[in-house]
Motif scaffolding. Structure first.
Motif, mmCIF file in Angstrom:
data_model
loop_
_atom_site.group_PDB
_atom_site.id
_atom_site.type_symbol
_atom_site.label_atom_id
_atom_site.label_comp_id
_atom_site.label_asym_id
_atom_site.label_seq_id
_atom_site.Cartn_x
_atom_site.Cartn_y
_atom_site.Cartn_z
ATOM 1 N N THR A 1 1.271 -1.588 0.496
ATOM 2 C CA THR A 1 -0.156 0.504 -0.170
ATOM 3 C C THR A 1 0.635 1.493 0.033
ATOM 4 O O THR A 1 0.549 2.356 0.268
ATOM 5 N N SER A 2 2.038 0.987 -0.392
ATOM 6 C CA SER A 2 2.931 1.964 -0.449
ATOM 7 C C SER A 2 2.286 3.043 -1.780
ATOM 8 O O SER A 2 1.941 2.689 -2.528
ATOM 9 N N SER A 3 3.240 4.291 -1.742
ATOM 10 C CA SER A 3 3.078 5.475 -2.901
ATOM 11 C C SER A 3 3.481 4.870 -3.792
ATOM 12 O O SER A 3 3.246 4.808 -5.088
ATOM 13 N N SER A 4 4.480 3.742 -4.703
ATOM 14 C CA SER A 4 4.569 2.906 -5.326
ATOM 15 C C SER A 4 3.642 2.363 -6.075
ATOM 16 O O SER A 4 3.696 1.696 -7.351
ATOM 17 N N SER A 5 2.796 1.818 -5.078
ATOM 18 C CA SER A 5 2.196 0.606 -5.847
ATOM 19 C C SER A 5 1.280 1.345 -6.523
ATOM 20 O O SER A 5 0.468 2.871 -6.559
ATOM 21 N N THR A 6 0.483 0.648 -7.885
ATOM 22 C CA THR A 6 0.318 1.539 -9.220
ATOM 23 C C THR A 6 -2.063 2.019 -8.847
ATOM 24 O O THR A 6 -2.396 2.575 -9.448
ATOM 25 N N GLY A 7 -2.562 1.019 -7.628
ATOM 26 C CA GLY A 7 -3.498 1.364 -7.700
ATOM 27 C C GLY A 7 -4.705 0.069 -7.804
ATOM 28 O O GLY A 7 -5.277 0.407 -7.539
ATOM 29 N N LYS A 8 -4.107 -0.207 -8.809
ATOM 30 C CA LYS A 8 -4.797 -1.624 -9.433
ATOM 31 C C LYS A 8 -5.018 -2.330 -8.202
ATOM 32 O O LYS A 8 -6.027 -3.402 -8.233
ATOM 33 N N GLU A 9 -4.203 -2.531 -7.423
ATOM 34 C CA GLU A 9 -4.168 -3.856 -6.585
ATOM 35 C C GLU A 9 -5.339 -3.541 -5.481
ATOM 36 O O GLU A 9 -5.645 -4.534 -4.996
ATOM 37 N N LEU A 10 -6.033 -2.560 -5.414
ATOM 38 C CA LEU A 10 -6.471 -1.453 -4.819
ATOM 39 C C LEU A 10 -7.281 -2.724 -4.927
ATOM 40 O O LEU A 10 -8.788 -2.713 -4.385
ATOM 41 N N PHE A 11 -7.744 -2.663 -6.200
ATOM 42 C CA PHE A 11 -9.533 -3.411 -5.995
ATOM 43 C C PHE A 11 -8.952 -4.952 -6.415
ATOM 44 O O PHE A 11 -10.725 -5.836 -7.072
ATOM 45 N N ILE A 12 -8.430 -6.066 -6.230
ATOM 46 C CA ILE A 12 -7.560 -7.093 -6.438
ATOM 47 C C ILE A 12 -7.902 -7.909 -4.507
ATOM 48 O O ILE A 12 -7.652 -7.178 -3.231
#
Length: 158
Positions: free
Chosen positions: A121-132
């Motif tokens: 959940t660091s700032s490097s994540s693309t945001g896509k992971e939040l939906f999985i």
């Protein structure tokens, strides 16, 4: 003992609609899927979030339609003959359409074999992971399973 033979067959399974968004395959729990329709004219709604493409008239019902690609921070949709709108039925929100690049197949996954994703959940994540909410294995293929509540939620992924 012969009891073990039955244990293998008794494992809890779930069915998912396998869809492509960009180059990846995702699974949508079939329990949420009301209908799958071909791409059609979408009427824009002024001042809506960028990922909301607008509304469609589906058999007399007005259904809001959103882009899975834009919600996940990918490039804008390119509509092809394979593009589909998956009509999701949600208890609290009613129906909502989700634009996907392609519908592939229905897959049955064993619940015990669905891995929870290691989410950074660091700032490097693309945001896509939040939906999985999980990763399923279909043969040699990995399918990321959508967390429907997160993908249709109101939050922007900036």
């Amino acid at each position: 003992m012969a009891d073990n033979e039955f244990d293998v067959q008794e494992k809890e399974t779930r069915q998912y609609i396998s869809v492509k968004v960009g180059e990846e395959k995702f699974g949508i729990d079939i329990g949420y899927v009301d209908n799958i329709v071909r791409m059609q004219k979408i009427t824009r709604v002024p001042k809506a979030q960028v990922y909301f493409k607008g509304i469609i008239n589906l058999r007399g019902e007005i259904v809001p339609v959103m882009s899975a690609r834009i919600k996940m921070g990918l490039d804008d949709d390119v509509y092809t003959s394979q593009t589909r709108i998956i009509i999701l039925k949600l208890e609290e929100k009613g129906e909502i359409g989700l634009i996907v690049d392609e519908v592939c197949e229905v897959v049955t996954l064993v619940v015990d074999e669905i891995d929870k994703p290691n989410i950074d959940t660091s700032s490097s994540s693309t945001g896509k992971e939040l939906f999985i909410n999980g990763i399923g294995k279909n043969g040699d293929e990995l399918i990321s399973l959508f967390e429907i509540g997160a993908i249709v939620g109101e939050k922007e992924n900036n």
